[in-house]
Enzyme design. Structure first.
Site, short mmCIF file in Angstrom:
data_model
loop_
_atom_site.label_atom_id
_atom_site.label_comp_id
_atom_site.label_asym_id
_atom_site.label_seq_id
_atom_site.Cartn_x
_atom_site.Cartn_y
_atom_site.Cartn_z
N SER A 30 0.83 -1.20 0.00
CA SER A 30 0.00 0.00 0.00
C SER A 30 0.86 1.25 0.00
O SER A 30 2.04 1.22 0.32
CB SER A 30 -0.91 0.01 1.23
OG SER A 30 -0.12 0.00 2.40
N CYS A 31 0.24 2.33 -0.37
CA CYS A 31 0.91 3.62 -0.37
C CYS A 31 1.00 4.14 1.06
O CYS A 31 0.28 3.70 1.93
CB CYS A 31 0.12 4.62 -1.20
SG CYS A 31 0.07 4.20 -2.94
N GLY A 32 1.86 5.08 1.24
CA GLY A 32 2.00 5.69 2.56
C GLY A 32 2.19 7.18 2.41
O GLY A 32 2.19 7.72 1.31
N HIS A 39 7.34 4.37 -3.83
CA HIS A 39 6.17 4.38 -4.71
C HIS A 39 5.56 5.77 -4.79
O HIS A 39 5.19 6.23 -5.85
CB HIS A 39 5.11 3.37 -4.25
CG HIS A 39 3.82 3.55 -5.00
ND1 HIS A 39 3.71 3.24 -6.34
CD2 HIS A 39 2.63 4.04 -4.63
CE1 HIS A 39 2.48 3.52 -6.75
NE2 HIS A 39 1.81 4.01 -5.73
#
Length: 99
Positions: free
Chosen positions: A19-21, A49
């Site tokens: 997942s993105c952060g 990312h």
């Protein structure tokens, strides 16, 4: 009884996803300082990312650093360019093709 209901924590490997952060770096007193910007840029670089590298390995996805608008500076620049600003205004950066 499902595997989920038998777990004793909220984490379950079947639901693990990449997942993105995001990072949040602030000074609680609101004063501007270069150290906060340096820390924010370092955090962004570590979120490969989000800020540093897209799946093609060459580009980013547009994530950046949000800073307080330097109102007095922008008003002075606009005044020098004979641009009249209202009390409420926005500023942005646009990258155009050289052609």
């Amino acid at each position: 009884m499902s595997r989920i209901s038998r777990t004793k924590t909220l984490h379950h490997p079947d639901f693990e996803r990449d997942s993105c952060g995001f990072g949040l770096v602030v000074r609680l007193d609101g004063r501007a300082c270069r150290e906060v910007l340096n820390d924010a840029l370092a955090a962004l670089n570590r979120l490969t990312h989000r800020g540093a590298v897209a799946p093609d390995g060459k580009t980013g996805d547009g994530c950046g650093v949000l800073i307080r608008q330097p109102t007095e500076f922008l008003q002075a620049v606009a005044s020098e360019a004979a641009i009249a600003l209202s009390d409420r205004f926005a500023a942005g950066t646009i990258f155009l093709d050289s052609d």
